[in-house]
Design a protein around this motif. Structure first.
Motif, PDB file in Angstrom:
ATOM      1  N   ASP A   1       0.428  66.447  37.943  1.00  5.58           N
ATOM      2  CA  ASP A   1       0.410  64.986  37.774  1.00  5.58           C
ATOM      3  C   ASP A   1       1.616  64.342  38.452  1.00  5.58           C
ATOM      4  OD1 ASP A   1      -2.052  64.758  36.532  1.00  5.58           O
ATOM      5  OD2 ASP A   1      -1.229  65.157  34.547  1.00  5.58           O
ATOM      6  N   ASN A   2       2.742  65.036  38.442  1.00  8.55           N
ATOM      7  CA  ASN A   2       3.919  64.511  39.138  1.00  8.55           C
ATOM      8  C   ASN A   2       3.657  64.448  40.654  1.00  8.55           C
ATOM      9  OD1 ASN A   2       6.810  63.829  39.439  1.00  8.55           O
ATOM     10  ND2 ASN A   2       6.870  65.812  40.472  1.00  8.55           N
TER      11      ASN A   2
ATOM     12  N   GLY B   1       0.895  61.968  41.508  1.00  5.08           N
ATOM     13  CA  GLY B   1       1.390  60.600  41.316  1.00  5.08           C
ATOM     14  C   GLY B   1       2.205  60.136  42.524  1.00  5.08           C
ATOM     15  N   ILE B   2       2.953  61.052  43.123  1.00  5.13           N
ATOM     16  CA  ILE B   2       3.770  60.707  44.298  1.00  5.13           C
ATOM     17  C   ILE B   2       2.862  60.319  45.470  1.00  5.13           C
ATOM     18  CG2 ILE B   2       5.272  61.766  46.056  1.00  5.13           C
ATOM     19  CD1 ILE B   2       6.592  63.276  43.598  1.00  5.13           C
TER      20      ILE B   2
ATOM     21  N   GLU C   1      -0.339  59.366  45.252  1.00  6.22           N
ATOM     22  CA  GLU C   1      -1.081  58.152  44.863  1.00  6.22           C
ATOM     23  C   GLU C   1      -0.242  56.909  45.178  1.00  6.22           C
ATOM     24  OE1 GLU C   1      -4.165  58.111  43.648  1.00  6.22           O
ATOM     25  OE2 GLU C   1      -4.400  56.273  42.501  1.00  6.22           O
ATOM     26  N   LYS C   2       1.041  56.969  44.844  1.00  8.95           N
ATOM     27  CA  LYS C   2       1.932  55.822  45.068  1.00  8.95           C
ATOM     28  C   LYS C   2       2.164  55.625  46.570  1.00  8.95           C
ATOM     29  CE  LYS C   2       6.334  54.039  43.476  1.00  8.95           C
ATOM     30  NZ  LYS C   2       7.617  54.410  42.942  1.00  8.95           N
ATOM     31  N   HIS C   3       2.375  56.719  47.280  1.00 11.56           N
ATOM     32  CA  HIS C   3       2.645  56.617  48.730  1.00 11.56           C
ATOM     33  C   HIS C   3       1.466  55.975  49.459  1.00 11.56           C
ATOM     34  CE1 HIS C   3       4.440  57.682  52.598  1.00 11.56           C
ATOM     35  NE2 HIS C   3       3.244  58.102  52.979  1.00 11.56           N
TER      36      HIS C   3
ATOM     37  N   ALA D   1      -0.705  53.855  48.320  1.00 12.34           N
ATOM     38  CA  ALA D   1      -1.068  52.482  47.915  1.00 12.34           C
ATOM     39  C   ALA D   1      -0.752  51.522  49.060  1.00 12.34           C
ATOM     40  CB  ALA D   1      -0.296  52.087  46.652  1.00 12.34           C
TER      41      ALA D   1
ATOM     42  N   TYR E   1      -7.249  59.293  39.885  1.00 15.79           N
ATOM     43  CA  TYR E   1      -6.413  58.866  41.023  1.00 15.79           C
ATOM     44  C   TYR E   1      -7.260  58.055  42.014  1.00 15.79           C
ATOM     45  CZ  TYR E   1      -3.128  62.185  39.078  1.00 15.79           C
ATOM     46  OH  TYR E   1      -2.281  62.838  38.220  1.00 15.79           O
TER      47      TYR E   1
ATOM     48  N   VAL F   1      -6.646  55.683  44.176  1.00 17.40           N
ATOM     49  CA  VAL F   1      -6.145  55.476  45.542  1.00 17.40           C
ATOM     50  C   VAL F   1      -6.405  56.739  46.370  1.00 17.40           C
ATOM     51  CG1 VAL F   1      -4.089  54.975  46.922  1.00 17.40           C
ATOM     52  CG2 VAL F   1      -4.437  53.798  44.754  1.00 17.40           C
TER      53      VAL F   1
END
Ligand SMILES: N[C@@H](CCC(=O)N[C@@H](CS)C(=O)NCC(=O)O)C(=O)O
Length: 216
Positions: free
Chosen positions: A137-138, A141-142, A144-146, A148, A184, A186
């Protein structure tokens, strides 16, 4: 002509196959039977001596040479065919940065989690799976954020960074128990873009071998 050694459950093999397809290069598969892999074939001394000292698939055989490590193979193919490697030196270092992240943190934890759930000879250890899930998940998550607000991991076009990170995410969700599309969104949209690349096929269609039902 390229010869790709591996098996259809192997996302690392699939990364190389997807790249060859995206480059529209002809290749043939040299399947390693999953039962042989599970029986330890790739760890035997003769196999390490003759095929890959690291005891792993994938191996890409080209011009009489056996190349290993999907990240190195993808880089070799991108350089050789002048596509998917990044537009300039800065993008190429960015691609390398994500390949290293993928191999260390993204694919590695997810592939281990999935292996334990789908293919391991003994039932997964809940404490270990919980720890791996936290790491997944960490890492997810990285990414997914990148992603966006952007279409691709590096620059304005698909690169081998996308193909490497996405390799394991095209396997059926029941193998890992993680529904990426639901968790997720994105990344799910990014996977849909990758599906549009030339020659894209899902792993169990692109690679020879038998799909097996998840074990646990
Ligand atoms: N970093 C390597 C990982 C390769 C890898 O772990 N391959 C798995 C199959 S997907 C394997 O052969 N594992 C054998 C082992 O770890 O003993 C790559 O990207 O090629």
């Amino acid at each position: 002509m390229y010869t790709l050694h591996g098996f259809c459950q192997s996302g690392n093999t699939y990364k190389v196959a997807m790249t060859l397809q995206a480059l529209q290069q002809p290749w043939t598969a040299r399947p390693v039977a999953f039962a042989d892999f599970a029986g330890g074939l790739t760890r035997t001394e003769p196999w390490r001596r003759d095929v890959n000292e690291m005891g792993e698939v994938p191996i890409l055989e080209v011009d009489g040479r056996k190349r290993t490590q999907s990240g190195a193979i993808l880089s070799f193919l991108a350089d050789r065919h002048g596509q998917y490697g990044g537009r300039d030196a800065d993008e190429r270092y960015e691609v390398l940065r994500w390949l290293l992240f993928d191999n260390h943190k993204f694919t590695s934890y997810f592939a281990t989690f999935r292996f334990n759930k789908a293919f391991a000879p003994v039932a997964p250890e809940p404490v270990l799976q919980k720890w791996l899930r936290g790491r997944i998940d960490n890492a997810f998550g990285i990414v997914e954020k990148h992603l966006a607000g952007r279409s691709w991991m590096v620059g304005e076009a698909p690169t081998i960074a996308d193909l490497s990170l996405a390799g394991y995410l095209f396997f059926p969700p029941e193998e890992s128990g993680i529904d990426i599309a639901a968790t997720y969104p994105v990344m799910a949209a990014w996977l849909a873009r990758i599906r549009q690349l030339p020659g894209w096929q899902p792993p169990y269609e692109l690679l020879p071998g038998e799909q097996v039902a998840p074990r646990w």
